[in-house]
Design a protein around this motif. Structure first.
Motif, PDB file in Angstrom:
ATOM      1  N   GLN A 146     -16.782   2.347   1.183  1.00  0.00           N
ATOM      2  CA  GLN A 146     -15.808   3.089   0.251  1.00  0.00           C
ATOM      3  C   GLN A 146     -14.782   3.450   1.332  1.00  0.00           C
ATOM      4  OE1 GLN A 146     -18.656   6.510  -0.663  1.00  0.00           O
ATOM      5  NE2 GLN A 146     -18.035   6.162  -2.544  1.00  0.00           N
ATOM      6  N   VAL A 147     -13.463   3.906   1.021  1.00  0.00           N
ATOM      7  CA  VAL A 147     -12.400   4.219   1.597  1.00  0.00           C
ATOM      8  C   VAL A 147     -12.031   5.473   1.072  1.00  0.00           C
ATOM      9  CG1 VAL A 147     -10.741   3.104   0.099  1.00  0.00           C
ATOM     10  CG2 VAL A 147     -10.221   3.591   2.486  1.00  0.00           C
ATOM     11  N   TRP A 187     -12.691   9.694  -2.345  1.00  0.00           N
ATOM     12  CA  TRP A 187     -13.607   8.488  -1.726  1.00  0.00           C
ATOM     13  C   TRP A 187     -13.419   7.500  -3.002  1.00  0.00           C
ATOM     14  CZ3 TRP A 187     -14.677   7.108   3.041  1.00  0.00           C
ATOM     15  CH2 TRP A 187     -14.632   8.440   3.842  1.00  0.00           C
ATOM     16  N   ILE A 190     -14.289   0.280  -2.460  1.00  0.00           N
ATOM     17  CA  ILE A 190     -13.155  -0.521  -1.992  1.00  0.00           C
ATOM     18  C   ILE A 190     -13.076  -1.669  -3.116  1.00  0.00           C
ATOM     19  CG2 ILE A 190     -12.538  -2.234  -0.414  1.00  0.00           C
ATOM     20  CD1 ILE A 190     -13.652  -0.716   2.010  1.00  0.00           C
ATOM     21  N   SER A 202      -5.803  -2.609   3.350  1.00  0.00           N
ATOM     22  CA  SER A 202      -6.536  -3.618   4.088  1.00  0.00           C
ATOM     23  C   SER A 202      -6.216  -4.129   5.610  1.00  0.00           C
ATOM     24  CB  SER A 202      -6.887  -5.089   3.557  1.00  0.00           C
ATOM     25  OG  SER A 202      -7.625  -5.788   4.054  1.00  0.00           O
ATOM     26  N   TYR A 204      -7.933  -1.130   5.960  1.00  0.00           N
ATOM     27  CA  TYR A 204      -8.337   0.075   5.678  1.00  0.00           C
ATOM     28  C   TYR A 204      -8.755   0.770   7.323  1.00  0.00           C
ATOM     29  CZ  TYR A 204      -9.576  -2.123   1.622  1.00  0.00           C
ATOM     30  OH  TYR A 204      -9.181  -2.979   0.354  1.00  0.00           O
ATOM     31  N   VAL A 224      -4.963   6.003   4.402  1.00  0.00           N
ATOM     32  CA  VAL A 224      -6.500   5.847   4.705  1.00  0.00           C
ATOM     33  C   VAL A 224      -6.949   6.959   5.538  1.00  0.00           C
ATOM     34  CG1 VAL A 224      -8.133   4.440   5.643  1.00  0.00           C
ATOM     35  CG2 VAL A 224      -6.427   3.385   4.200  1.00  0.00           C
ATOM     36  N   ARG A 227     -13.411   5.904   6.316  1.00  0.00           N
ATOM     37  CA  ARG A 227     -14.040   4.588   5.727  1.00  0.00           C
ATOM     38  C   ARG A 227     -15.547   4.781   5.932  1.00  0.00           C
ATOM     39  NH1 ARG A 227     -13.030  -1.850   6.490  1.00  0.00           N
ATOM     40  NH2 ARG A 227     -14.823  -2.722   5.242  1.00  0.00           N
ATOM     41  N   ARG A 228     -16.276   4.355   5.024  1.00  0.00           N
ATOM     42  CA  ARG A 228     -17.770   4.261   4.810  1.00  0.00           C
ATOM     43  C   ARG A 228     -18.180   2.879   4.757  1.00  0.00           C
ATOM     44  NH1 ARG A 228     -18.405   9.507   0.574  1.00  0.00           N
ATOM     45  NH2 ARG A 228     -18.147  11.215   2.264  1.00  0.00           N
ATOM     46  N   ASN A 229     -19.120   2.561   5.470  1.00  0.00           N
ATOM     47  CA  ASN A 229     -19.709   1.176   5.560  1.00  0.00           C
ATOM     48  C   ASN A 229     -20.959   1.250   4.388  1.00  0.00           C
ATOM     49  OD1 ASN A 229     -18.019  -0.001   7.249  1.00  0.00           O
ATOM     50  ND2 ASN A 229     -19.689   0.188   8.865  1.00  0.00           N
TER      51      ASN A 229
END
Length: 275
Positions: A146-147, A187, A190, A202, A204, A224, A227-229
């Protein structure tokens, strides 16, 4: 005799157009379809051609519910003034060109919040409830990459370009730019982002800006903010989400009980066959 038949026919036609009653108040077919079209387009954002008779019936039930809530709110001395309504629309919807139907449904939701504040303002959840919910529902906290995006909305392209220039130079002072609105961080998955944003933002990195994008609400710039992986959201990060969800569920239980008791005071009739 002829005049009597004409009067009888007019009464019959008038009765045939009634699709619901709340006590002595009637709701007519034309009103329902007029409001439904606005609701379908502006609240659900769906093409009216996809609507079915079942959708109209559900809308009628919601319309009756909204009317009863507004009546009860008035009895309780709870109101929503125009300033509150306009601020909510500007902050959460953006477009001010809403129909009367859309505005009335938004107003009803705001009234519900105020009624719940009075009925269930003391609703709380404790730490153990939050932890238990988290571990029992871990699947709900598996998130895609997520971004987090900040949103800046300007009335004109010139203002938007000025915002973009300042932010790109690290200048956060924007208060002197007229007609500028800043939204809270939201949120997004992506993969679900529109292609135009994926290309511009990108990879991000925090601080990356999009170019001004024209929308109905104005010219929007996205930045931005985080960011979450992909993976499970950690407990500490999820606690605020769980607390909000549990409180919302408890408030909904309070609302359901209140509505059930309130509806006993009204004689409500539906005539779905007249739709």
């Amino acid at each position: 005799m002829f005049m009597f038949l004409v009067i009888l026919l007019l009464v019959s036609l008038s009765w045939a157009s009634v699709v619901a009653r709340i006590g002595s108040e009637t709701i007519k077919r034309d009103e329902v379809y007029s409001l439904f079209q606005s609701y379908w387009r502006e609240i659900l954002h769906l093409p009216i051609a996809r609507a079915t008779k079942f959708d109209v019936q559900n809308f009628l039930v919601e319309l009756v519910r909204a009317k009863i809530i507004q009546k009860e709110a008035k009895k309780m001395g709870i109101t929503i003034d125009e300033r509150e309504l306009e601020e909510y629309i500007e902050r959460n919807i953006g477009s001010k060109n809403l129909s009367r139907a859309a505005r009335e449904f938004i107003k009803t939701e705001l009234l519900i919040d105020k009624i719940l504040d009075r009925l269930g303002g003391g609703v709380q959840v404790n730490e153990n409830q939050i932890i238990a919910y988290y571990y029992l529902n871990l699947r709900d906290f598996k998130m895609p990459a997520q971004v987090g995006l900040e949103r800046f909305v300007a009335d004109t392209l010139d203002s938007a370009n000025e915002v973009h220039y300042r932010l790109s130079k690290g200048i956060e002072f924007l208060e002197d730019i007229k007609g500028l609105r800043k939204g809270e961080i939201m949120w997004y998955s992506i993969q679900a982002l529109p292609e135009v944003l994926r290309k511009q933002l990108s990879p991000y990195q925090i601080g990356t800006l999009s170019k001004p994008i024209q929308t109905e609400a104005g010219y929007v710039i996205f930045r931005v903010a985080g960011r979450r992986n992909e993976g499970i959201i950690p407990l500490e990060e999820a606690k605020s989400m769980v607390r909000a969800k549990l409180i919302k569920e408890k408030r909904q239980e309070v609302l359901k009980e209140w509505l059930e008791n309130t509806l006993k005071n009204y004689r409500v009739e539906f005539y779905f066959s007249q739709l």
